[in-house]
Scaffold this active site. Structure first.
Site, PDB file in Angstrom:
ATOM      1  CE1 TYR A 288     -14.704  -5.836   4.870  1.00 48.62           C
ATOM      2  CE2 TYR A 288     -12.758  -6.493   6.076  1.00 48.62           C
ATOM      3  CZ  TYR A 288     -13.503  -5.527   5.474  1.00 48.62           C
ATOM      4  OH  TYR A 288     -13.161  -4.296   5.384  1.00 48.62           O
TER       5      TYR A 288
ATOM      6  CE  LYS B 200     -12.523  -2.043   8.740  1.00 52.48           C
ATOM      7  NZ  LYS B 200     -12.145  -3.499   7.881  1.00 52.48           N
TER       8      LYS B 200
ATOM      9  CG  ASP C  41      -8.741  -3.850   8.464  1.00 57.33           C
ATOM     10  OD1 ASP C  41      -8.896  -2.955   9.336  1.00 57.33           O
ATOM     11  OD2 ASP C  41      -9.523  -3.849   7.431  1.00 57.33           O
TER      12      ASP C  41
ATOM     13  CG  HIS D 180     -17.340  -1.398   7.761  1.00 53.16           C
ATOM     14  ND1 HIS D 180     -17.160  -2.601   7.752  1.00 53.16           N
ATOM     15  CD2 HIS D 180     -16.419  -0.823   6.901  1.00 53.16           C
ATOM     16  CE1 HIS D 180     -16.458  -2.984   6.579  1.00 53.16           C
ATOM     17  NE2 HIS D 180     -16.013  -2.077   6.089  1.00 53.16           N
TER      18      HIS D 180
END
Ligand SMILES: NC(=O)c1ccc[n+]([C@@H]2O[C@H](COP(=O)([O-])OP(=O)(O)OC[C@H]3O[C@@H](n4cnc5c(N)ncnc54)[C@H](OP(=O)(O)O)[C@@H]3O)[C@@H](O)[C@H]2O)c1
Length: 316
Positions: free
Chosen positions: A52, A81, A47, A114
């Protein structure tokens, strides 16, 4: 006793592993090796997210595992996302393609919006990942008048063009989902939201499951994940040290982390724990050959506090 460890998604009937590996806060310098080790430990779902900031390294870890023959691409389920600054219909495709290329993949298994929060566009050469605030000026959110129906139509085009197999949403509430369901061509395959014993989201879970949308619970361990970011994590006692969680774990011969993850699995939720430690990584996946007793679940249900850890940063 071994239980089904995947969910079948609506529309594609793809099998999504119920226990995946979360990539938030995975440091760039260890990400490639960690993903490789997670694949070795049996994880098949990863994920990730633009936000990130580690998709290049995650892609390298995946590529090395495939090259070494640990897995084939089709054995993996890669999730990522769309960030808030790319909701505008003119930016969804480019944002997706940048992520797909950074991951080094021909297709993504599940692409998720997101947050239902459209922010002003930031070009990748200005800042990447762009984060919540504009690269210069005050730390203030700048919203963009970009309607969700246009963003979702672009997500659907990614499906039609074979670039992502499934599309989904994250951090949407019932009202936002209800609205989306009035115009979508493809309904979301999944909803990813914060769920742990301090925030059980019972009504949301019940309603979303009735719509045939698979839910993934994030931050299953509650406050632990947020202490480094804000002080919010300190407003509730750590779940790993909670007497109820510990005593259930002792009775079952399982760790507190396993108890928390298994509690989610028994609610038919998928989970995506992250750990930098090999032993924890392995134990966190051992969720399908044992179960909680009804009285254990009742005790955990009693821990509800309506305490949300992710999201306060949006308004602070
Ligand atoms: N959609 C969204 O808005 C959203 C928001 C938040 C998170 N997520 C996703 O959900 C994933 C998981 O959520 P999260 O990042 O909040 O973290 P989490 O998996 O709930 O917790 C991670 C923390 O728990 C520790 N930990 C993991 N296993 C453990 C164990 N067995 N015993 C003791 N400590 C353990 C980890 O430390 P060590 O690494 O040191 O083991 C880390 O500090 C993220 O990685 C991300 O993919 C999505």
């Amino acid at each position: 006793m071994s239980q089904q460890d995947y969910a079948t998604l609506n529309r594609t009937n793809d099998k999504m592993p119920l226990c995946g590996f979360g990539c938030w806060k995975v440091e760039n310098n260890i990400a490639e090796q960690l993903i490789y080790d997670a694949i070795k430990a049996g994880y098949r779902l990863f994920d990730g997210a633009c936000d990130y900031g580690n998709e290049v390294e995650i892609g390298k870890g995946i590529a090395r595992a495939i090259k070494d023959g640990l897995v084939k691409r089709e054995d993996l389920f890669v999730v990522t996302k769309l960030w808030n600054t790319y909701h505008n219909k003119n930016h969804v495709r480019d944002a997706f393609e940048k992520q797909r290329k950074e991951l080094g993949l021909d297709y993504i298994d599940l692409y998720i919006i997101h947050f239902p929060v459209p922010l002003k566009y930031v070009a990748p050469d200005q800042a990447y990942p762009p984060g919540w605030y504009p690269p210069s000026g005050p730390q203030k959110l700048e919203f963009e008048r970009s309607p969700m129906y246009e963003c979702w139509a672009e997500m659907e085009r990614l499906v039609d063009d074979g670039l992502t197999r499934n599309i989904g949403i994250s951090n949407f509430n019932v009202q936002a989902i209800l609205d989306l369901l009035t115009y979508c061509k493809y309904k979301p395959a999944t909803l990813q939201v914060e769920i742990h014993p301090y925030l059980q989201q019972k009504r949301l879970v019940e309603w979303v499951q009735e719509q045939g949308i698979q839910i993934t619970a994030y931050s299953s361990f509650g406050p632990g994940s947020y202490i480094a970011l804000t002080n919010d994590g300190k407003t509730a006692s750590p779940l790993f040290e909670h007497d109820i969680i510990k005593s259930i774990g002792q009775k079952k011969g399982k760790t507190p982390a396993q108890v928390l993850l298994r509690w989610a699995i028994e609610r038919k939720l998928a989970v995506i724990p992250k750990s930098n430690h090999e032993e924890r990584m392995k134990l966190n996946r051992d969720l399908f050959s044992w179960s909680l007793d009804n009285e254990d679940k009742k005790q955990i249900d009693g821990l509800e506090k309506g305490l949300r850890f992710n999201g306060k940063r949006i308004v602070s």
